[in-house]
Write an enzyme that holds these catalytic residues in place. Sequence first.
Site, PDB file in Angstrom:
ATOM      1  N   ASP A 130       0.809  -1.226   0.000  1.00  0.00           N
ATOM      2  CA  ASP A 130       0.000   0.000   0.000  1.00  0.00           C
ATOM      3  C   ASP A 130       0.838   1.269   0.000  1.00  0.00           C
ATOM      4  O   ASP A 130       0.342   2.327   0.397  1.00  0.00           O
ATOM      5  CB  ASP A 130      -0.857   0.048   1.287  1.00  0.00           C
ATOM      6  CG  ASP A 130      -2.273  -0.420   1.034  1.00  0.00           C
ATOM      7  OD1 ASP A 130      -2.551  -0.830  -0.087  1.00  0.00           O
ATOM      8  OD2 ASP A 130      -3.080  -0.366   1.967  1.00  0.00           O
ATOM      9  N   CYS A 184     -19.517 -14.250  -7.918  1.00  0.00           N
ATOM     10  CA  CYS A 184     -20.520 -13.398  -7.259  1.00  0.00           C
ATOM     11  C   CYS A 184     -21.933 -13.744  -7.737  1.00  0.00           C
ATOM     12  O   CYS A 184     -22.901 -13.555  -7.000  1.00  0.00           O
ATOM     13  CB  CYS A 184     -20.244 -11.922  -7.540  1.00  0.00           C
ATOM     14  SG  CYS A 184     -18.859 -11.260  -6.575  1.00  0.00           S
ATOM     15  N   CYS A 187     -25.809 -12.307  -6.784  1.00  0.00           N
ATOM     16  CA  CYS A 187     -25.835 -11.723  -5.435  1.00  0.00           C
ATOM     17  C   CYS A 187     -25.568 -10.214  -5.475  1.00  0.00           C
ATOM     18  O   CYS A 187     -24.657  -9.756  -6.162  1.00  0.00           O
ATOM     19  CB  CYS A 187     -24.789 -12.414  -4.562  1.00  0.00           C
ATOM     20  SG  CYS A 187     -24.685 -11.745  -2.894  1.00  0.00           S
ATOM     21  N   CYS A 190     -23.759  -6.882  -1.018  1.00  0.00           N
ATOM     22  CA  CYS A 190     -22.883  -5.745  -0.681  1.00  0.00           C
ATOM     23  C   CYS A 190     -23.471  -4.430  -1.171  1.00  0.00           C
ATOM     24  O   CYS A 190     -23.423  -3.416  -0.471  1.00  0.00           O
ATOM     25  CB  CYS A 190     -21.476  -5.964  -1.233  1.00  0.00           C
ATOM     26  SG  CYS A 190     -21.398  -6.185  -3.031  1.00  0.00           S
ATOM     27  N   CYS A 194     -24.684  -1.367   1.603  1.00  0.00           N
ATOM     28  CA  CYS A 194     -23.791  -0.210   1.783  1.00  0.00           C
ATOM     29  C   CYS A 194     -24.565   0.976   2.347  1.00  0.00           C
ATOM     30  O   CYS A 194     -25.497   1.479   1.699  1.00  0.00           O
ATOM     31  CB  CYS A 194     -23.132   0.167   0.456  1.00  0.00           C
ATOM     32  SG  CYS A 194     -22.038   1.597   0.620  1.00  0.00           S
ATOM     33  N   CYS A 210     -17.643   6.466   0.210  1.00  0.00           N
ATOM     34  CA  CYS A 210     -17.332   5.309   1.059  1.00  0.00           C
ATOM     35  C   CYS A 210     -17.021   5.747   2.492  1.00  0.00           C
ATOM     36  O   CYS A 210     -16.287   6.716   2.712  1.00  0.00           O
ATOM     37  CB  CYS A 210     -16.135   4.569   0.459  1.00  0.00           C
ATOM     38  SG  CYS A 210     -15.588   3.155   1.424  1.00  0.00           S
ATOM     39  N   CYS A 237     -14.835   0.858   7.535  1.00  0.00           N
ATOM     40  CA  CYS A 237     -16.157   0.230   7.455  1.00  0.00           C
ATOM     41  C   CYS A 237     -15.987  -1.182   6.898  1.00  0.00           C
ATOM     42  O   CYS A 237     -15.199  -1.399   5.976  1.00  0.00           O
ATOM     43  CB  CYS A 237     -17.071   1.047   6.551  1.00  0.00           C
ATOM     44  SG  CYS A 237     -18.714   0.328   6.329  1.00  0.00           S
ATOM     45  N   CYS A 240     -19.732  -4.055   3.639  1.00  0.00           N
ATOM     46  CA  CYS A 240     -19.817  -4.840   2.396  1.00  0.00           C
ATOM     47  C   CYS A 240     -19.142  -6.202   2.532  1.00  0.00           C
ATOM     48  O   CYS A 240     -19.517  -7.161   1.851  1.00  0.00           O
ATOM     49  CB  CYS A 240     -19.248  -4.052   1.214  1.00  0.00           C
ATOM     50  SG  CYS A 240     -17.493  -3.644   1.337  1.00  0.00           S
ATOM     51  N   CYS A 244     -21.169 -10.252   2.930  1.00  0.00           N
ATOM     52  CA  CYS A 244     -20.821 -11.114   1.795  1.00  0.00           C
ATOM     53  C   CYS A 244     -20.905 -12.593   2.185  1.00  0.00           C
ATOM     54  O   CYS A 244     -20.256 -13.028   3.143  1.00  0.00           O
ATOM     55  CB  CYS A 244     -19.404 -10.794   1.311  1.00  0.00           C
ATOM     56  SG  CYS A 244     -18.864 -11.872  -0.037  1.00  0.00           S
TER      57      CYS A 244
END
Length: 307
Positions: A130, A184, A187, A190, A194, A210, A237, A240, A244
């Site tokens: 990161d 996914c 579905c 998420c 949110c 977000c 947060c 999401c 899942c």
Amino acid sequence: MSTSHHTQLIKSEAKRLGFMSCGISKAEFLEEEAPRLEKWLKEGKQGEMQYLENHFDKRLDPTLLVPGAKSVVSVLLNYFPSETQRGDSYKISKYAYGRDYHFVIKDKLKSLLHFIHDEIGEVHGRAFVDSAPVLDKTWAARSGLGWMGKHTNLLTKQVGSFYFIAELIIDLELDYDTPVTDHCGSCTACIDACPTQAIVEPYVVDGSKCISYLTIELKNEIPNEFSGEMDDWMFGCDVCQDVCPWNRFSKSHSEPLFNPKPELLKYSKKEWEEITKATFNEIFRKSAVKRTKYEGLKRNIQFLKEE
């Protein structure tokens, strides 16, 4: 030694160092990502995160970060906790419960790079956590470690998504893994869950909406339009990810450095509201929460309190 032998050596050592999994992809220009990233930035979905606009070319081409790069070695490190905060508390994202992941992973990646030098020879490369313009999730997906979910987090069967992603970019040719398929399906858990409707369409997140952005990256006041929508999150947060279905497979991590201070788990809203700078420094010493600083956390708590 063959490329296959080198590949196995690296993957075995990554596992020994505690990484959940390791995948390898060819270091090359990310042709498919270029127009997607350009469109996302042009639409202003990065909010005030101006740094995402810098080094556009480097984000897409690992050979500009490591000259002569041949391979991107992606690793996953589990951070799913065995215990979570009490129910009547302001919430902190699970990834920030313990020691700042940048330091934990960087040490492990440096050990992996030293191992490569010792076992294979003169290999040039850099570790990324990161900390540079690298599209971590894209490289992990290309390395077969998972697929990009509709919430734009990487998802892995039998594991879920509560893990960190990091990589070594090296000038050594290896055997490359292949991407896995998207699971996914139809579905939309998420997207539906949110709190701020930041997932504006499947596989597209408006970063400026977000909660993680609003509580960590945003330096100005949180806009009033989000009042009543923050779901008691004071740092980051997990909504999401929490909803899942793939995360029902999440298992607790085994990294002692990711264990939280007891106060973090037992504090009530009232105790967070009264937190002093000295207590903040003690609970979050060497923590990723330091990124928002004491003043930032107080701002977030005040916003939640007034909702």
